[in-house]
Every structure is written in structure tokens, then in C-alpha cells.
Design a protein around this motif. Structure first.
Motif, PDB file in Angstrom:
ATOM      1  N   UNK A 205       0.714  -1.169   0.134  1.00 33.13           N
ATOM      2  CA  UNK A 205       0.266  -0.233  -0.418  1.00 33.13           C
ATOM      3  C   UNK A 205       1.082   0.897  -0.099  1.00 33.13           C
ATOM      4  N   UNK A 206       0.157   2.322  -1.064  1.00 33.04           N
ATOM      5  CA  UNK A 206       1.514   3.394  -0.552  1.00 33.04           C
ATOM      6  C   UNK A 206       0.367   4.804  -0.661  1.00 33.04           C
ATOM      7  N   UNK A 207       0.119   5.271   0.330  1.00 28.59           N
ATOM      8  CA  UNK A 207      -1.094   5.702   0.769  1.00 28.59           C
ATOM      9  C   UNK A 207      -0.508   7.024  -0.190  1.00 28.59           C
ATOM     10  N   UNK A 208      -1.432   8.046  -0.043  1.00 30.10           N
ATOM     11  CA  UNK A 208      -2.097   8.880  -0.979  1.00 30.10           C
ATOM     12  C   UNK A 208      -0.725   9.800  -0.941  1.00 30.10           C
ATOM     13  N   UNK A 209      -0.183  10.511   0.493  1.00 24.82           N
ATOM     14  CA  UNK A 209       0.865  11.734   0.848  1.00 24.82           C
ATOM     15  C   UNK A 209       2.123  11.750   0.317  1.00 24.82           C
ATOM     16  N   UNK A 210       1.927   9.542   0.756  1.00 26.44           N
ATOM     17  CA  UNK A 210       3.559   9.733   0.556  1.00 26.44           C
ATOM     18  C   UNK A 210       3.764   9.679  -0.729  1.00 26.44           C
ATOM     19  N   UNK A 251      -7.247   2.225  -2.686  1.00 28.24           N
ATOM     20  CA  UNK A 251      -6.316   1.921  -1.710  1.00 28.24           C
ATOM     21  C   UNK A 251      -5.317   2.110  -1.838  1.00 28.24           C
ATOM     22  N   UNK A 252      -4.641   1.989  -3.336  1.00 24.06           N
ATOM     23  CA  UNK A 252      -3.197   2.160  -3.401  1.00 24.06           C
ATOM     24  C   UNK A 252      -2.785   0.610  -3.072  1.00 24.06           C
ATOM     25  N   UNK A 253      -3.184   0.008  -3.207  1.00 25.17           N
ATOM     26  CA  UNK A 253      -2.495  -1.326  -3.296  1.00 25.17           C
ATOM     27  C   UNK A 253      -2.167  -2.264  -4.780  1.00 25.17           C
ATOM     28  N   UNK A 254      -1.278  -3.522  -4.575  1.00 19.92           N
ATOM     29  CA  UNK A 254      -0.905  -4.056  -5.730  1.00 19.92           C
ATOM     30  C   UNK A 254      -2.788  -3.795  -6.548  1.00 19.92           C
ATOM     31  N   UNK A 255      -3.891  -4.587  -6.371  1.00 24.57           N
ATOM     32  CA  UNK A 255      -4.540  -4.455  -7.123  1.00 24.57           C
ATOM     33  C   UNK A 255      -5.631  -3.745  -7.538  1.00 24.57           C
ATOM     34  N   UNK A 256      -5.262  -2.523  -6.636  1.00 28.13           N
ATOM     35  CA  UNK A 256      -5.811  -1.448  -7.216  1.00 28.13           C
ATOM     36  C   UNK A 256      -4.444  -1.008  -8.731  1.00 28.13           C
ATOM     37  N   UNK A 257      -3.167  -1.187  -8.364  1.00 31.82           N
ATOM     38  CA  UNK A 257      -2.641  -0.506  -9.648  1.00 31.82           C
ATOM     39  C   UNK A 257      -2.579  -1.658 -11.080  1.00 31.82           C
ATOM     40  N   UNK A 258      -3.779  -2.712 -10.542  1.00 30.85           N
ATOM     41  CA  UNK A 258      -3.794  -3.808 -11.713  1.00 30.85           C
ATOM     42  C   UNK A 258      -5.565  -3.285 -12.496  1.00 30.85           C
ATOM     43  N   UNK A 259      -5.988  -2.904 -11.420  1.00 30.44           N
ATOM     44  CA  UNK A 259      -7.528  -2.356 -11.590  1.00 30.44           C
ATOM     45  C   UNK A 259      -6.882  -0.909 -12.616  1.00 30.44           C
ATOM     46  N   UNK A 260      -6.172   0.118 -12.196  1.00 33.26           N
ATOM     47  CA  UNK A 260      -6.126   1.240 -12.984  1.00 33.26           C
ATOM     48  C   UNK A 260      -5.700   0.884 -14.552  1.00 33.26           C
ATOM     49  N   UNK A 261      -5.131  -0.095 -14.378  1.00 37.32           N
ATOM     50  CA  UNK A 261      -4.323  -0.723 -16.131  1.00 37.32           C
ATOM     51  C   UNK A 261      -4.892  -0.550 -16.788  1.00 37.32           C
ATOM     52  N   UNK A 262      -5.641  -1.842 -16.507  1.00 38.56           N
ATOM     53  CA  UNK A 262      -6.271  -2.153 -16.978  1.00 38.56           C
ATOM     54  C   UNK A 262      -7.540  -1.203 -17.946  1.00 38.56           C
ATOM     55  N   UNK A 263      -7.868  -1.066 -16.630  1.00 38.39           N
ATOM     56  CA  UNK A 263      -8.697   0.378 -17.023  1.00 38.39           C
ATOM     57  C   UNK A 263      -8.556   1.670 -18.295  1.00 38.39           C
ATOM     58  N   UNK A 264      -7.306   1.749 -17.703  1.00 41.06           N
ATOM     59  CA  UNK A 264      -7.140   2.674 -19.249  1.00 41.06           C
ATOM     60  C   UNK A 264      -6.555   2.019 -20.202  1.00 41.06           C
ATOM     61  N   UNK A 265      -6.286   1.065 -20.057  1.00 37.23           N
ATOM     62  CA  UNK A 265      -6.587   0.325 -21.959  1.00 37.23           C
ATOM     63  C   UNK A 265      -7.569   0.685 -22.449  1.00 37.23           C
ATOM     64  N   UNK A 266      -8.610   0.528 -21.373  1.00 35.62           N
ATOM     65  CA  UNK A 266      -9.491   0.646 -22.391  1.00 35.62           C
ATOM     66  C   UNK A 266     -10.074   2.391 -22.796  1.00 35.62           C
ATOM     67  N   UNK A 267      -9.316   2.620 -21.711  1.00 35.82           N
ATOM     68  CA  UNK A 267      -9.946   4.780 -22.259  1.00 35.82           C
ATOM     69  C   UNK A 267      -9.031   5.113 -23.434  1.00 35.82           C
ATOM     70  N   UNK A 268      -7.385   4.147 -23.840  1.00 35.54           N
ATOM     71  CA  UNK A 268      -6.791   4.507 -24.854  1.00 35.54           C
ATOM     72  C   UNK A 268      -7.171   3.563 -25.569  1.00 35.54           C
ATOM     73  N   UNK A 269      -7.897   3.254 -25.883  1.00 36.98           N
ATOM     74  CA  UNK A 269      -9.301   2.370 -26.762  1.00 36.98           C
ATOM     75  C   UNK A 269      -9.965   3.323 -27.560  1.00 36.98           C
ATOM     76  N   UNK A 270     -11.208   3.644 -26.214  1.00 35.87           N
ATOM     77  CA  UNK A 270     -12.165   4.728 -26.347  1.00 35.87           C
ATOM     78  C   UNK A 270     -10.549   6.612 -27.157  1.00 35.87           C
ATOM     79  N   UNK A 271      -9.866   6.281 -26.595  1.00 39.82           N
ATOM     80  CA  UNK A 271      -9.020   7.269 -27.203  1.00 39.82           C
ATOM     81  C   UNK A 271      -8.613   7.440 -29.281  1.00 39.82           C
ATOM     82  N   UNK A 272      -8.033   5.754 -29.233  1.00 44.15           N
ATOM     83  CA  UNK A 272      -8.190   5.815 -30.806  1.00 44.15           C
ATOM     84  C   UNK A 272      -9.008   5.913 -31.796  1.00 44.15           C
TER      85      UNK A 272
END
Lengths: 369, 443, 386
Positions: A205-210, A251-272
């Protein structure tokens, strides 16, 4: 009272899971980590010094090799920096081509990064093979447009090197049929998987302020809950013409990073998809015909940054009026994102180190330059 | 086998050899066949696994060496044989040599009690199941010896982890089998298979069911839950994903196999695949009927057996072939499921692995044992106090009631235990955060 | 925080509350679908199932035209001329500086020629960036597609011009559209380069038959070139002019404009700049002429130089004779005060001698006849200058 001794273990530099030559000196108490020190520099190739000996155009192929996964994004940042310094304008069609290439790079980076992360967790390359398959398709597109798969050298000052070949668009459209299927399948494979949840929830976990105080950028920052994306905060190129969302984590844990990356792929597809719609109406050619490639910028300095798939890549160029840069500094996202590794790993088990490292998504070419 | 040899030597050729000679020849022959079969199974399994997992990953596996790559395991074997055998200086040479042997030898023993077809079992022990699992535990000793002999503290750590994993997952394995043994009342593997004749309902429970060889235990709630628990435990015993910590290359060490190279490493590799084959085989035997299947019983009834000495020798052969085919098909299907699981899942951390075994599987199997007791009570016993009313019901009715009760009990137990386990894991993660804060405050 | 043209999405961490293995089963299903689909090949980009492997080296992917791996030099199939003019732009553009060029020189005059003498690319250090191909103004260096370069001989990767030359026909098989875009301009520039390349310089070294053919062409031209008249501006001969001939022609034109009369003895006309090599040759010619004149003045006809059997020696002999005649005839006011006029005079005399020889009934093929012709030429020149 029983006292256990602390053990210092060395992970790397030769290790299958450290994403390159990277060494970690880990102090463990039993199975729990009490301290972690990263040691890097094994891939230092003197990039910034070489850049001072080359002319501005000659530096373009070298920027490919910084973050060798996303060569188009590096090219973009450097081209932006030099264009800002000299004052070159980029025609509209070239801008569309640039953003197209960068968004394709984003998809391919996340597909590969998630594949490597799941491989580190032990899933024996299944997701990695699927991600590599999508990467292969996109790399084939890059090859037909720029001439090389990985070291694309596609961007020039004032546009791009070459216009798209005729077989690019049909294949891109085919790819956009496969892309949602691939992302959905990845989500099905990963999102509810209990084993993955056990390995990644509340780990690292990496908190926001850190995160903010460490200057972390990119998907790591967004997973920690800070909705900062350079494409929205300080739009460069023509990003202000596209609709896309910014995913953040809770939360900022590994699971969140996985989810964020998956969603970013979708958004990139939207841009394309929006690019494909708007590209036929774009004015201009693929490069500004009045732009000299052998630039001699006026004396001065510039800092230009882009949102690469790994974070904020910035180039700080100082020119003294000659053909070669006087000072050339790269703000590499992987390098900065690596600094909170010690904080993120403390208190977790040894087996989590590799998972946390994989979730930062580093590439040693950038870290060591 | 004794009978066949006896028939051949004494009746056909007329040599009047004494019975101990016949026995000796028979057992030597059987042992030779087994020692040839086991490595070939392992070779084929390695090839099968690589091809299957490659196809799951949208690629082609080995297809260069030989037609469709079938000789790839031969190439692997040659590689293992010809690699240099490196023994660390400060290692204990003899133990370093014997360790892999102690790991491999029990797996060969386990072939002795496995029936391949009707009447085709090398050794028909009446405690066959017990022998099977008792012998497999001996490998753990070899594991520990190998780790110790490497004189490498990380190898020792890895060996300790591997032994902990093997030992702790033997408990749910044996407990789930205990449920089946309760139901059948016999530890003999041959008996277990014979009791799985029938058609979705074992003919041992409800007499009069037509014998289509489909009265498998997996079609009962007790058997189904036992099957799930046993299969997961078998994955852990055989050190397969998601429990393959010793093989992981993203852990710091390569486990107990770190200091081994060449043929000694080859022996570990062999042991792992043979053990996996055996575990798949025992799953097929106990829960899916082994060689039982449509047609085998009918064929065997007309063959030469101790109960039917006037049968036709041809039917022996036919029954045997069909039985072996069913048995191998089921075994390879389970191996395919093992490969499938390997392709799909990530790996559990060692502490999560131990948690899963002790805190989820063992309570589950204990509940299953209770269900088995209820089943037995309802279907087989009855003369006890308070259960006498059951005696009056038709067998099918008793079976039905037992089925429903055990089904509900098992499902409730599974859901409840799953919820408890996941909550425990969540709290555990938060506990890590507290540790984190404590440590960072200290630091 | 508010952003334009989009939303901030907070990722939903989990859909279901109960974790009892459903996710695991979903994962199994995904992998099963891939396994089932892997029995056919993946055909195009829109599919995510199917075997994706291309079994190299039995099957190969078709490379796109723009693919770049290692540069090569191209030459024209018809004429055999390399397009490279050694302009050095590619070597300047190369980031790792692996291109090393030596420009060719004309062996006669020592002037630089738009062709390369040696062209070295270090393939082991080349990063295939393609900047050289982009920088080349003559479309002479292009990116090849060949990538199976692995070798255990490191120095074998030092490619010289002979290893780098490829015909245009090869390039059109790998990148036809790219060549079509630049074909016209490249061929035009090639023609210009060919004009400025003397002899066989610039023809790809391995085309020995083309080189031989070119040499024969040049010989035929030299033999059949019409001799220029002694005065007036010489007509431009069809074919190539050597630099000396060009200079002579220019001087002659200027002299004619300035109203000069007799070609041999007028005031030195402002002749065009001759390169130092040419000046040296002219000086040498003048000195030789003086010596020959001395000798001819003293000697008799028997001392005429030995008969040459090829045209060059004949020319030289004629020049000597003419100069001797000139010197003999000249207490002429202007011994040429600068070397250029001397050269010019020498050339004119040579042409006169040639013309005289052409008037002769038969080409002298033996020593005596050659001598005789030389003497006759000398006499004729003497007479003319008197």
C-alpha cells in the motif's frame, strides 16, 4: 524473550523477476521485511553524456532506447521538448498520428506489464502470452508505419517521419475489434480470482500523501487515489480534443494498480476510436515541411513532459545556440517511482517483494539511462 | 499374473516348476513391467504438459524433435544424463547422492498396489490404500535430506518449506479418503473399485442397479466434496501450481533443488511427475471408478477369474484392454486438469498456502467425515437405537434421504468455511498493516 | 478535482461479496476457451483465440516495405553506375558514426569526382535507425530488409562498398512503393553524376563486363572525336571532355572573344582557373616542349621520337614537334608568359599535328613512317607560323 536475528538477503542483479538488472538488499526478520534498499546502475549507458555529443536529430534514435518498451512515447517527449525550444509548429495530421502511436504504446505497455506481474505471481506466463500476442499485433502495426518494431525512431521535429502505409488502417480496425475482447478476458481471468486477490489485495500500500511526497507519477499515483494525469492537467499535443476518463484507485495496493491499468487500456482504446473518426478531416501533412531537422536552437532551456504509460517522462534541454545540446536531462518515471520501494515493502513478506516491484512497472533502461 | 505364468509354464510347456519359482518369475516380470512403465509415463507426461500448456497460451509446444515433437522427452533425458554433476565442496556427499533416490524410490513402490484393469493388480493387499499413502510420506524424508545435504541455508529453508507443505497437505488428503473408507468399509483398492459398479448409484448401496460401471463415488455428495478436497490436496502434494513454491523462480531460492544438477536433478523431476501421475491415478480410482466403465463388468464376468474358472481367455484380454483404456483416460484427464489449473492460476505464498491447508481444507474434510458417518448410518446400518425406523424403508428411499441430507450439510459447510476463511485472510492483511506501522515507527 | 471532457472513475474493487471459488472457475473457463481455440491458426488481428505462432524458419512473415535493417548502397542496373556521389550527408547524419566514406578522384587531373572510392559501414555498430537513408539527397543509400546476419566473425561485419552494393532491381522487390516515390528525381540526379564521372569511375566494381564495355566506349570516343580546328573556338566534341580539354576550350573561347588572331603566340588570355595539378602538367608540358624544341633544332629527322603505337604517345610526339616548331620559328614576341597559354598552345599544336596526320595518306604504322609524319607536321607548323 526470544530474539530472532535479522538476515540480509540479496535479490538480484541476476534474477528472473527483477525486470532487468536490478538489485535489492533486503533485511528480513524471519519472513517479514524490515528494510529494503534498491541498488541500480547496472544498465547505465551514459545516455545523457552521449546526447551532448550528438546533434538534436541524432539523439532521436537514442531516446528510443531509454524506455525500450515504449519507444514512441520517449520520442514524443523529446520531439516536444525540441519543438518548444525552437518554436516549430506541428501540422494537425501529424499530431493525430503522434497521439495514435502513443496510445497504441500505452495499450501495449499495460498488456505487457500486467502479463509480467501475473507471471511474477506464479501464473506461468499465461496472461503474459496473451498480452504478448496483443503486443505483437501492435508491434506489427508499428513496423509497417515506422520501419522497426521496438526502436521506432518515428518522430521528427515538426511531425513524424513517414505517413501511414495503406494497410495500417484496416489492421488497426481489426485490432480494435480484438481489443475489448482481450481486456474483458483479462478482467475475467484476474478480477475475481481468489488466488490473485490473496496475493495482491492490501499488499504494497502506498498512501496518497506518501505518493505525492515521493513525486510518484503515472498509474501508481492514480492507484493511490490522486486523479493526476498530465494529459488532463496540462494538455499537450491535441489531447484536449478527446473524451476519456481517468481511473483512480481507492486503497493504493497492488490490486488497485492492476485495476487502474486495465481501465487505462480501455480508455486508450476510446481515444484511438476517436482518432480514427477524426483523422480523415485533419489538415496538413505528416510533417511540417518548413521544419529543419538539423536544428540550431536559440540559447535557452526548456522542460517538456508527457504522460507515458509508466508515468511522467520529462526532458530538460539547455541549448547554447549550437547544433548540439549543452545539457540534456531525462526525468525518468521508473526511476522516481522506484524510490518508495523500501517504504512500500516494509512489513510484508519476502514473497511480496517481487509482486510489489512488478506492480511499479519499471524498466531498467529508464532507471539507469 | 501368477496364474497366467503358471498356466503358461506348467500347462502349456509342461515344465513342472515349483510354485516358488513361478512366483519369482511372475513378480520379477511384473516389477520389470512397472519399472518400464513408470518412466515412460513420466516422459509422456512431460511432453503432454508442455504441449497442453502451450496450447492454452496460444502457442505451439515442442514440435521439432520427432513427429509432432514426441521425442522431446528423450532429448530432455539425454540432456539430464549428460549434464555435469556438481556437488558442493562442503556438502555431505553420501546424503547428497542418496537424497534424490529416497525421494524417487517410494513413488515406484506406489505402483505396486494400483489396479490397471479387472484382475490386473501387481499386489492385491487388503490395506492397499494405507500402504499407498504411507509410502508416499517417505519422500518427505528424502526431501529434507536433500535440502540438508546441500550445505546451503537457502536450500535448507526451501527444503523445510517443501516438507511442511507436503506433510500438512497429507492430512486433508487422508481425511477425505477416510470418508470414503468409512462409506465402503474397506481399505483395499480392489474392493473400492468393485464397489463402484452401478449406474450413478453404487450397487453396493442399492442392490439391483444395472451394472454399467458408473456407480462412482463422485456422484454422491460425500464423494464429491471428498474429491474436491482430495484433488486440491493432491495438487499440493505433487507441488503443482498453485502450490509450487519449491519450483518458483520468482522466489529468492530454487528450493531444495538448488544444488542439484544433472541426473540427480533428473531424479527429482522424475519423482515429481511420477507422483503426480500416481495421484491422478488414485483420484481416478477412488472417486471415478478406476477401470470401471460401461462394458468392463460384463466382459469380465465371462472371463477366467478365480470365481469363474471356465471362462474364456479372450474375455480376459478384452476386459483388460477396455479397463486399462478407461483407467488411463481418466488419469490423463485429471492430469490435464492439473495442467489446466497450472495455466490459469497464480501461486500462493507459503503462509497463505499453510493457512489454506490447515484452516480451510482440514475443517472441510472433518465435516465431510461427519457426512460420511451420516451416510453410512442411513444407508447401511440401522439396527442401532433410534435408527431402527430406517430399516423399514426401501433401499432407494434410504439412499435418497441420505443423499439430500449429506448434500445440504456439505454445501452449508463449504459456504460457511469459505466465508470464515476469507474473512480471516482479510484480517490477516490488515494485521500486516499493523505490523508495518509498528516496524516503521520503530525504524 | 474537475477535469475536462471526461470523468474520474474510482475503480470498483470487487463485485461479489462471497468468495467461494467462482472467480477461480471463471479463470478456468477463460483458459479452456483458449485451449479449444488453439487447434486452428489465428488469422487476423481481430481474433484473440487461435495459435499465434509462425513457425520460423519454415514459415516467414512478410516484412512491410518500410522495414529497416542495415543500410545498403544501390546502383543502376542499366549503366552499372552507383547512385552515391560521396556527398558525406549520411556520414554526418549517422548517430553512432559508423559510415566512413572516401571520395573518388580523377586519376588524370586529381580532381574530386562525384563517386565514392571506398564506402565502409560497420554493421556491428549500426543501429538501423535509418537517418542515413533519410538524409541522402541522391537516394543512394537505402535500408535493406535482410536480418539474418548472425555470425561469429566480427570483422566480417565491416562491410565495404563491394559488400554493400545492390542493384535497383533488388530494391524494387523489397520496397517498390518507396522507390516509386523517389525514382524520377534519383535517376535525374544519377544522369548528372554520370556526366561528371570520368573513365569508369562510379561503376559498381563487380560489374566487370560493364566496366570493360565502358572502357571500349571511351576508347572509341577518343579515336572518333573530330579534331578541333587550330584557331577559332573548337567545337565541342561529342562525349566527355576532360577537365584540361574543358579549360582549353574555355580559354579558346575567351581568346576568340578577345579577338585573338594566331592561336599560338598571342598575349595570354584570361584563361579559366586551372587546378594546381593542371598547372603543373602545363608547366611540365612547356618544359618538355622547350627541350624537344632544343633537340629538334639540333637534331635531324632521325632523332624524331620513336614511333608510338597508341594515340597518347602520338599526341605527345606531335606536341613536342609542334613546340619545337614554334620555338624554332619564334623569336616570337610572346613566349607564353603563363603556363595556361603554353598548354593551350601545346594543345593547339597537337591538334594541328593531328590534322596534319589525318591529311596524310595513311596512318603511319611503323616507326619510320611515324617519324616522317612528325617531321612533316613540324615543317607544316613551321610554315604556318612564318
Amino acid at each position: 524473550m526470544l530474539k530472532t536475528e535479522e538476515l540480509q538477503i540479496n535479490i538480484g542483479p541476476q534474477h528472473p523477476s527483477t525486470h532487468g538488472v536490478f538489485r535489492m538488499i533486503v533485511t528480513v526478520d524471519g519472513e517479514t521485511i524490515t528494510d529494503l534498499k534498491p541498488v541500480f546502475g547496472y544498465l547505465h549507458r551514459n545516455h545523457e553524456q552521449i546526447a551532448e555529443v550528438n546533434t538534436y536529430l541524432q539523439n532521436m534514435p537514442y531516446t528510443d532506447r531509454l524506455d525500450y518498451f515504449n519507444s514512441m512515447a520517449n520520442n514524443h517527449a523529446y520531439a516536444l521538448a525540441v519543438e518548444k525550444l525552437v518554436g516549430i509548429e506541428v501540422p494537425e495530421r501529424a499530431e493525430y498520428l503522434r497521439v495514435l502511436m502513443v496510445e497504441l504504446t500505452r495499450i501495449l505497455n499495460h498488456a505487457g506489464a500486467l502479463g509480467f506481474l501475473i507471471n511474477d505471481m506464479g501464473a506461468w506466463q499465461t496472461q503474459l502470452a496473451f498480452g504478448m500476442r496483443e503486443r505483437e499485433k501492435i508491434l506489427d502495426l508499428f513496423e509497417s508505419a515506422s520501419g522497426a518494431r521496438l526502436m521506432c525512431n518515428y518522430f521528427r521535429f515538426g511531425g513524424v517521419a513517414r505517413d501511414l502505409p495503406p494497410d495500417f488502417m484496416p489492421r488497426l480496425k481489426d485490432l480494435l475489434i480484438a481489443m475489448p475482447a482481450f481486456v474483458d478476458e483479462m478482467e475475467r481471468l484476474l478480477r475475481e480470482n481468489e488466488i490473485l486477490l490473496q496475493r495482491s489485495e492490501n499488499i504494497g500500500i502506498l498512501p496518497k500523501e506518501v505518493a505525492i511526497s515521493y513525486s510518484v507519477t503515472g498509474p501508481m499515483l492514480r492507484a493511490s487515489g490522486v486523479p493526476y494525469d498530465i494529459r488532463k492537467a496540462e494538455p499537450y499535443s491535441i489531447y484536449d480534443r478527446f473524451d476519456f476518463d481517468v481511473p483512480i484507485g481507492a486503497v493504493g495496493d497492488v490490486y488497485d494498480r492492476i485495476l487502474v491499468r486495465i481501465e487505462e487500456m480501455r480508455q486508450s482504446k476510446r481515444i484511438i476510436e476517436q482518432i480514427i473518426q477524426q483523422l480523415p478531416d485533419a489538415q496538413g501533412g505528416h510533417i511540417n515541411p518548413k521544419a529543419r531537422q538539423n536544428v540550431r536552437p536559440p540559447a535557452g532551456d526548456v522542460y517538456a513532459r508527457v504522460e507515458t504509460p509508466k508515468g511522467e517522462l520529462g526532458f530538460y534541454l539547455v541549448s547554447d545556440g549550437s547544433l548540439k545540446p549543452y545539457r540534456y536531462k531525462v526525468r525518468a518515471p521508473s526511476f522516481i517511482n522506484l524510490t518508495p520501494l523500501g517504504d512500500m515493502c516494509r512489513g510484508y513478506k519476502v514473497a511480496d517483494v517481487v509482486v510489489i516491484l512488478g506492480s511499479i512497472d519499471i524498466v531498467m533502461g529508464e532507471v539507469d539511462r | 499374473m501368477y496364474d497366467v505364468i503358471n498356466h503358461l509354464i506348467n500347462t502349456v510347456f509342461g515344465l513342472g516348476w515349483p510354485s516358488w519359482a513361478i512366483s519369482l518369475i511372475a513378480y520379477l516380470l511384473v516389477a520389470t513391467i512397472l519399472f518400464l512403465v513408470a518412466p515412460f509415463q513420466m516422459l509422456f507426461l512431460t511432453y503432454f504438459e508442455r504441449r497442453a500448456i502451450a496450447q492454452m497460451q496460444d502457442r505451439i509446444g515442442p514440435n521439432r524433435v520427432g513427429p509432432q515433437g514426441l521425442f522431446q522427452p528423450v532429448a530432455d533425458g539425454v540432456k539430464m544424463f549428460t549434464k555435469e554433476d556438481i556437488v558442493p565442496d562442503a556438502a555431505d556427499k553420501w546424503v547428497h547422492l542418496i537424497g534424490p533416490c529416497v525421494v524417487v524410490a517410494p513413488t515406484m513402490f506406489m505402483f505396486a498396489v494400483l489396479p490397471w484393469g479387472p484382475g490386473m493388480v501387481p499386489l492385491d493387499m487388503n490395506i492397499g490404500l494405507l500402504f499407498f499413502f504411507a509410502i508416499s510420506s517417505v519422500s518427505a524424508v528424502g526431501l529434507m535430506a536433500s535440502g540438508w545435504a546441500s550445505n546451503n541455508k537457502f536450500a535448507l529453508l526451501g527444503a523445510m518449506r517443501a516438507v511442511a507443505q507436503m506433510v500438512s497437505y497429507e492430512i486433508p488428503a487422508v481425511l477425505s479418503l477416510l470418508a470414503i473408507v468409512l462409506v465402503t468399509g474397506s481399505l483395499s483398492i480392489v474392493d473400492l473399485i468393485h464397489q463402484q459398479a452401478g449406474l450413478f448409484i453404487s450397487s453396493a448401496d442399492v442392490p439391483g442397479i444395472p451394472d454399467l460401471g458408473l456407480g462412482w463415488f463422485v456422484f454422491t455428495p460425500v464423494g464429491f466434496l471428498a474429491f474436491i478436497a482430495f484433488f486440491i490436496a493432491a495438487l499440493a502434494e505433487g507441488e503443482r501450481t498453485p502450490f509450487d513454491i519449491p519450483e518458483a523462480d520468482s522466489e529468492i531460492v530454487a528450493g531444495y533443488m538448488t544444488e542439484y544438477s544433472g541426473m540427480k536433478f533428473g531424479l527429482f523431476y522424475l519423482a515429481q511427475y511420477v507422483l503426480n501421475f500416481l495421484l491422478c491415478a488414485i483420484t481416478a480410482i477412488i472417486f471415478f471408478g478406476g477401470w470401471q466403465g460401461p462394458g468392463v463388468g460384463w466382459l469380465y464376468a465371462q472371463a477366467i477369474t478365480p470365481t469363474n474358472p471356465d471362462g474364456n481367455g479372450l474375455f480376459n484380454v478384452l476386459a483388460g484392454m477396455l479397463g486399462v483404456f478407461y483407467f488411463l483416460a481418466k488419469t490423463y484427464f485429471f492430469f490435464f486438469v492439473m495442467v489446466w489449473v497450472r495455466g490459469a492460476y497464480a501461486r500462493l505464498r507459503i503462509d497463505q498456502l499453510m493457512d489454506f491447508g490447515w484452516k480451510f481444507l482440514i475443517p472441510l474434510t472433518l465435516v465431510n467425515v461427519i457426512s460420511a458417518a451420516i451416510w453410512v448410518g442411513l444407508t447401511k446400518w440401522g439396527a442401532a437405537e433410534g435408527l431402527a425406523f430406517v430399516e423399514g424403508w426401501a433401499p432407494l428411499m434410504r439412499w435418497g434421504v441420505a443423499f439430500v441430507i449429506t448434500l445440504l450439510l456439505n454445501i452449508a459447510a463449504y459456504i460457511f468455511l469459505a466465508r470464515v476463511y476469507s474473512q480471516a485472510q482479510d484480517e490477516r492483511a490488515r494485521l500486516d498493516n499493523e505490523v508495518l506501522e509498528r516496524l516503521t515507527n520503530v525504524a | 478535482m474537475d477535469i475536462q471532457r471526461g470523468n474520474i472513475i474510482v475503480m470498483d474493487r470487487r463485485r461479489g461479496k462471497l468468495r467461494a471459488g467462482q472467480g477461480l472457475l471463471q479463470g478456468l473457463k477463460v483458459v479452456w476457451d483458449h485451449w479449444i481455440g488453439s487447434f486452428r491458426k489465428n488469422e487476423n488481428f481481430s481474433q484473440i483465440h487461435g495459435t499465434f505462432t509462425i513457425e520460423y524458419p519454415d514459415e516467414r512473415m512478410k516484412l512491410p516495405q518500410a522495414y529497416r535493417n542495415m543500410p545498403v548502397l544501390i546502383y543502376d542496373d542499366e549503366t552499372g553506375h552507383e547512385l552515391c556521389t560521396a556527398c558525406y550527408q549520411c556520414a554526418r547524419a549517422c548517430p553512432p558514426e559508423v559510415i566512413h566514406i572516401t571520395q573518388a578522384k580523377d586519376p588524370n587531373t586529381g580532381k574530386m569526382v562525384p563517386a565514392s572510392l571506398e564506402f565502409i559501414i560497420e554493421y556491428d555498430a549500426c543501429m538501423s535507425c535509418g537517418l542515413c537513408a533519410e538524409a541522402c539527397p541522391f537516394d543512394a543509400i537505402k535500408m535493406d530488409h535482410f536480418f539474418e546476419l548472425a555470425t561469429d566473425d566480427r570483422m566480417g561485419l565491416l562491410q565495404r562498398k563491394a559488400d554493400l552494393n545492390r542493384p535497383i532491381s533488388y530494391y524494387t522487390t523489397i520496397a517498390p512503393d518507396l522507390w516509386d516515390e523517389v525514382k524520377e528525381g534519383a535517376m535525374k540526379k544519377l544522369q548528372g553524376s554520370i556526366k561528371r564521372r570520368p573513365g569508369v569511375i562510379g561503376i559498381a566494381g563487380h560489374l566487370s563486363d560493364k566496366i570493360a564495355a565502358r572502357r571500349r566506349e571511351l576508347e572509341a570516343e577518343a579515336a572518333a572525336a573530330p579534331p578541333a580546328p587550330a584557331d577559332a573556338a573548337p567545337a565541342a566534341p561529342a562525349g566527355k571532355l576532360s577537365p584540361e580539354e574543358k579549360a582549353a576550350k574555355l580559354a579558346a573561347m575567351r581568346a576568340a572573344k578577345a579577338g585573338g588572331a594566331a592561336p599560338a603566340a598571342e598575349a595570354p588570355a584570361p584563361a579559366p582557373e586551372l587546378s594546381p595539378a593542371d598547372a603543373k602538367a602545363a608547366k611540365l608540358a612547356a618544359i618538355k616542349a622547350a627541350n624537344a624544341a632544343k633537340k629538334a633544332a639540333e637534331a635531324s629527322a632521325a632523332e624524331a621520337p620513336a614511333a608510338p603505337v597508341d594515340e597518347k604517345a602520338a599526341k605527345l610526339a606531335a606536341i613536342r614537334a609542334a613546340n619545337a616548331a614554334k620555338a624554332a620559328a619564334a623569336e616570337a614576341p610572346a613566349a607564353p608568359v603563363d603556363e595556361k597559354a603554353a598548354k593551350l598552345a601545346a594543345i593547339r599544336a597537337a591538334n594541328a599535328a593531328k590534322a596534319a596526320a589525318a591529311e596524310a595518306p595513311a596512318a603511319p604504322v611503323d616507326e619510320k613512317a611515324a617519324k616522317l609524319a612528325a617531321i612533316r607536321a613540324a615543317n607544316a607548323a613551321k610554315k604556318k607560323s612564318e
